[in-house]
Write a protein that holds these residues in place. Structure first.
Motif, PDB file in Angstrom:
ATOM      1  N   GLY A 121       0.811  -1.218   0.000  1.00 12.90           N
ATOM      2  CA  GLY A 121       0.000   0.000   0.000  1.00 12.90           C
ATOM      3  C   GLY A 121       0.840   1.262   0.000  1.00 12.90           C
ATOM      4  N   GLY A 122       1.922   1.271   0.767  1.00 15.94           N
ATOM      5  CA  GLY A 122       2.810   2.430   0.816  1.00 15.94           C
ATOM      6  C   GLY A 122       3.499   2.679  -0.512  1.00 15.94           C
ATOM      7  N   LEU A 123       3.927   1.604  -1.168  1.00 14.66           N
ATOM      8  CA  LEU A 123       4.590   1.740  -2.470  1.00 14.66           C
ATOM      9  C   LEU A 123       3.618   2.278  -3.520  1.00 14.66           C
ATOM     10  N   PHE A 124       2.354   1.840  -3.465  1.00 14.79           N
ATOM     11  CA  PHE A 124       1.341   2.369  -4.385  1.00 14.79           C
ATOM     12  C   PHE A 124       1.159   3.871  -4.173  1.00 14.79           C
ATOM     13  N   ALA A 125       1.133   4.308  -2.912  1.00 16.21           N
ATOM     14  CA  ALA A 125       0.922   5.726  -2.614  1.00 16.21           C
ATOM     15  C   ALA A 125       2.060   6.585  -3.174  1.00 16.21           C
ATOM     16  N   VAL A 126       3.284   6.122  -3.021  1.00 19.71           N
ATOM     17  CA  VAL A 126       4.433   6.882  -3.529  1.00 19.71           C
ATOM     18  C   VAL A 126       4.436   6.877  -5.057  1.00 19.71           C
ATOM     19  N   ALA A 127       4.073   5.749  -5.664  1.00 21.41           N
ATOM     20  CA  ALA A 127       3.978   5.690  -7.125  1.00 21.41           C
ATOM     21  C   ALA A 127       2.952   6.696  -7.643  1.00 21.41           C
ATOM     22  N   ALA A 128       1.829   6.836  -6.934  1.00 25.74           N
ATOM     23  CA  ALA A 128       0.796   7.793  -7.343  1.00 25.74           C
ATOM     24  C   ALA A 128       1.334   9.220  -7.318  1.00 25.74           C
ATOM     25  N   LEU A 129       2.155   9.542  -6.324  1.00 21.16           N
ATOM     26  CA  LEU A 129       2.748  10.880  -6.254  1.00 21.16           C
ATOM     27  C   LEU A 129       3.639  11.156  -7.460  1.00 21.16           C
ATOM     28  N   LEU A 130       4.385  10.153  -7.900  1.00 21.11           N
ATOM     29  CA  LEU A 130       5.259  10.331  -9.064  1.00 21.11           C
ATOM     30  C   LEU A 130       4.437  10.521 -10.340  1.00 21.11           C
ATOM     31  N   VAL A 131       3.321   9.838 -10.445  1.00 23.99           N
ATOM     32  CA  VAL A 131       2.437  10.042 -11.594  1.00 23.99           C
ATOM     33  C   VAL A 131       1.876  11.467 -11.572  1.00 23.99           C
ATOM     34  N   LEU A 132       1.487  11.944 -10.397  1.00 27.98           N
ATOM     35  CA  LEU A 132       0.989  13.314 -10.268  1.00 27.98           C
ATOM     36  C   LEU A 132       2.062  14.333 -10.641  1.00 27.98           C
ATOM     37  N   SER A 133       3.311  14.061 -10.275  1.00 31.21           N
ATOM     38  CA  SER A 133       4.417  14.950 -10.672  1.00 31.21           C
ATOM     39  C   SER A 133       4.504  15.048 -12.189  1.00 31.21           C
ATOM     40  N   SER A 134       4.374  13.910 -12.858  1.00 32.77           N
ATOM     41  CA  SER A 134       4.421  13.889 -14.319  1.00 32.77           C
ATOM     42  C   SER A 134       3.288  14.713 -14.923  1.00 32.77           C
TER      43      SER A 134
END
Length: 444
Positions: free
Chosen positions: A406-419
């Motif tokens: 779950g934590g890894l998914f949350a951080v991945a979502a932040l990187l997508v938002l950065s893009s």
């Protein structure tokens, strides 16, 4: 004659940049190597320290991230002071204080002391990274800045690649002179910052006009080049004008972009040793395995930033790298073997590391003087709060679910938002400087 003049100027530029590169970059890389090692070596300390002092996963994640709260509070004031008093003295001061606090981590005894010392380490180190980014903008024209920044920032994956085996080996000093291995690690890895502060005072030159190690023609060319760039930005001459950068929408947007990349970077740096160690590796073997992804990241970062400089393109170089990192985090969430985890860590390291140099080439394209100092510090301080969110959310989710997923998914979502945010900036034109053509940059 014009051709000969252009050839002569080109040769002068090439010679000057080469001299600057060899004089400045290796030294600031060494400083950042030590800074980053002291910032994230708790990832290795946790392999034995958490049990010794009774830290839960959630408490460790919170303490690891609280570094960035202290960093956030003192970042902008620190960078404005650096701009005023000079890099040489201020960076030396930063290094002494962070070295002392880093060594004091050997005295931690429980949650409270862990939180306090991590917070103070953030306060002590505040201003170092954006100070160096600002310092490089004094010496390197914009068209060379991404590749120079990449060389400097290569210290991060190099710190992981070389520091991981060292940290793992130091943990095996457990019991020597009555100290735990993690205590030896903090003591021996904190001391170099204090020692190197003396070399900063002796070696760094504050500004190009004081560089007696440049030939007269090299110094004159560099001063003229930087003066021309200054005319094409909006310089601020005192701290009051500099603080206006805090309201610049481009600065705030880049801060949010950097938030995602920081969450990815520090999730890796602080939790990857434990993600590897869950497969039963010894501290030394954990260090050796943890070094592998960083080696790939060094190569990718340098090549990617060289391509960004060559093409003058920044937006897509950030977007693609962030999406690669997000994909690696998702892969890590599903990895069930040591080799799968290492492959995922390679992908994340490559993506996060490659995103940062082109991103850091953007602020000084539309800011100058004290505004650049405040703007860079703002981006770094707000963005680095991602370094609090990433490690903390991983620790909290791990505590609740006994899984990293779950934590890894949350951080991945932040990187997508950065893009997505970078693409929005590009579409609205906020990522472009009005004078792009005059300084050799076409896209921010």
């Amino acid at each position: 004659m014009a051709t000969n003049g252009l050839t002569t100027t080109g040769e002068l530029e090439k010679r000057t940049i080469a001299k600057l590169r060899w004089r400045i970059i290796p030294f600031v890389m060494l400083l950042y190597f030590i800074a980053y090692l002291d910032r994230v070596n708790i990832g290795f300390a946790a392999l034995t320290m958490n049990a010794d002092i009774g830290l839960s996963s959630a408490a460790f994640g919170f303490g690891a991230g609280i570094f960035f709260v202290g960093y956030f509070i003192f970042e902008v004031p620190s960078n404005l002071i650096l701009h005023k008093v000079g890099a040489r003295r201020w960076i030396a001061r930063i290094m002494v204080t962070w070295g002392v606090v880093s060594m004091a981590m050997a005295l931690v005894q429980g949650e409270t002391s862990f939180y306090i010392l991590r917070f103070l380490l953030g306060v002590a180190e505040a201003g170092f990274f954006p100070g160096i980014i600002l310092y490089l903008s004094y010496w390197f024209p914009a068209r060379h800045r991404a590749s120079m920044t990449a060389l400097f920032m290569a210290a991060v994956p190099l710190s992981v690649a070389l520091g991981s085996p060292i940290s793992g080996a130091l943990l095996e000093l457990d019991g020597l002179l009555g100290l735990k291995g993690w205590q030896w690690m903090f003591l021996l890895e904190g001391a170099p910052a204090i020692i190197l502060a003396w070399f900063v005072l002796k070696y760094l030159t504050d500004r190009p006009d004081r560089a007696d190690w440049l030939n007269d023609d090299e110094r004159e060319w560099l001063l003229a080049e930087m003066a021309e760039e200054a005319r094409n930005t909006k310089p601020a001459h005192d701290w009051r004008e500099g603080l206006t950068a805090l309201k610049n929408p481009r600065v705030l947007a880049l801060s949010l972009v950097y938030f995602g990349t920081s969450a990815g970077l520090y999730t890796l740096s602080i939790w990857s040793p434990q993600m590897i160690a869950q497969f039963g590796t010894t501290p030394l073997m954990t260090g050796l395995f943890n070094a592998v992804p960083a080696i790939f990241a060094v190569i990718a970062m340098i090549l990617w930033s060289m391509h960004s400089d060559k093409t003058g393109e920044r937006n897509w170089h950030v977007v693609i790298a962030c999406l690669v990192a997000a994909g690696g985090l998702i892969l890590a969430a599903y990895a069930s073997s040591l080799m799968a985890v290492l492959l995922a860590l390679v992908i994340v390291n490559v993506g996060v590391s490659s995103a940062k140099p082109p991103l850091w080439s953007m602020p000084t394209m539309f800011l100058g003087g004290a505004a650049a100092a405040a703007g860079i510090a703002t981006i770094n301080s707000i963005g680095n709060l991602g370094g609090f969110f990433g490690p903390y959310i991983i620790g909290w989710v791990l505590e609740v679910t006994s899984s990293y997923k779950g934590g890894l998914f949350a951080v991945a979502a932040l990187l997508v938002l950065s893009s997505i945010l970078v693409l929005v900036l590009a579409r609205t034109g906020l990522s472009k400087t009005k004078n792009a053509s005059s300084n050799g940059e076409h896209h921010a």
